[in-house]
Design a protein around this motif. Sequence first.
Motif, PDB file in Angstrom:
ATOM      1  N   HIS A   1       0.825  -1.204   0.000  1.00  0.00           N
ATOM      2  CA  HIS A   1       0.000   0.000   0.000  1.00  0.00           C
ATOM      3  C   HIS A   1       0.861   1.257   0.000  1.00  0.00           C
ATOM      4  CE1 HIS A   1      -3.230  -2.709   0.720  1.00  0.00           C
ATOM      5  NE2 HIS A   1      -2.917  -2.949   1.979  1.00  0.00           N
TER       6      HIS A   1
ATOM      7  N   PHE B   1      -6.465  -4.662   5.882  1.00  0.00           N
ATOM      8  CA  PHE B   1      -5.182  -4.487   5.197  1.00  0.00           C
ATOM      9  C   PHE B   1      -5.024  -5.403   3.992  1.00  0.00           C
ATOM     10  CE2 PHE B   1      -3.552  -1.439   8.077  1.00  0.00           C
ATOM     11  CZ  PHE B   1      -2.471  -0.867   7.428  1.00  0.00           C
TER      12      PHE B   1
ATOM     13  N   PHE C   1      -7.316   3.488   5.669  1.00  0.00           N
ATOM     14  CA  PHE C   1      -7.187   2.295   6.499  1.00  0.00           C
ATOM     15  C   PHE C   1      -7.661   2.572   7.924  1.00  0.00           C
ATOM     16  CE2 PHE C   1      -4.253   1.277   3.049  1.00  0.00           C
ATOM     17  CZ  PHE C   1      -4.714   0.016   2.715  1.00  0.00           C
TER      18      PHE C   1
ATOM     19  N   VAL D   1      -2.502   3.973  12.729  1.00  0.00           N
ATOM     20  CA  VAL D   1      -1.804   3.208  11.692  1.00  0.00           C
ATOM     21  C   VAL D   1      -0.493   3.921  11.386  1.00  0.00           C
ATOM     22  CG1 VAL D   1      -1.861   2.386   9.309  1.00  0.00           C
ATOM     23  CG2 VAL D   1      -3.944   2.304  10.691  1.00  0.00           C
TER      24      VAL D   1
END
Length: 110
Positions: A15, A58, A68, A90
């Motif tokens: 990501h 995730f 997220f 995060v």
Amino acid sequence: MLTVSLDSIKLLAPHGLYPQEHILGNSFEVDVDVNLPDAQPWPFADYTLIQQTVTKIFNKEGQLLESFVYNIHSALKELFPVSITVRVAVRKLNPPMPGVVGYAQVCYEK
């Protein structure tokens, strides 16, 4: 108030905003605090369900830490509707940028 926490859930995922992040992946850490009301018997939040929820989010495609955080928070609020607040942080460890940066972090609590 009772707080159930999981700290430093470690994940490796492809990501990020930059193309190389989708190839090389990034290391992430997630902290979760679920605050529950005092009651007898105390309600509880299963640690395993928290970790599974974070991993599930995730495993989906995404780029922004903010997305997220929001998706994990929403899923946990749905999973534990009695919760007073849920805090999610995060961290992207060693983000790809000039200089030495330990991590970039986004937190949400509500």
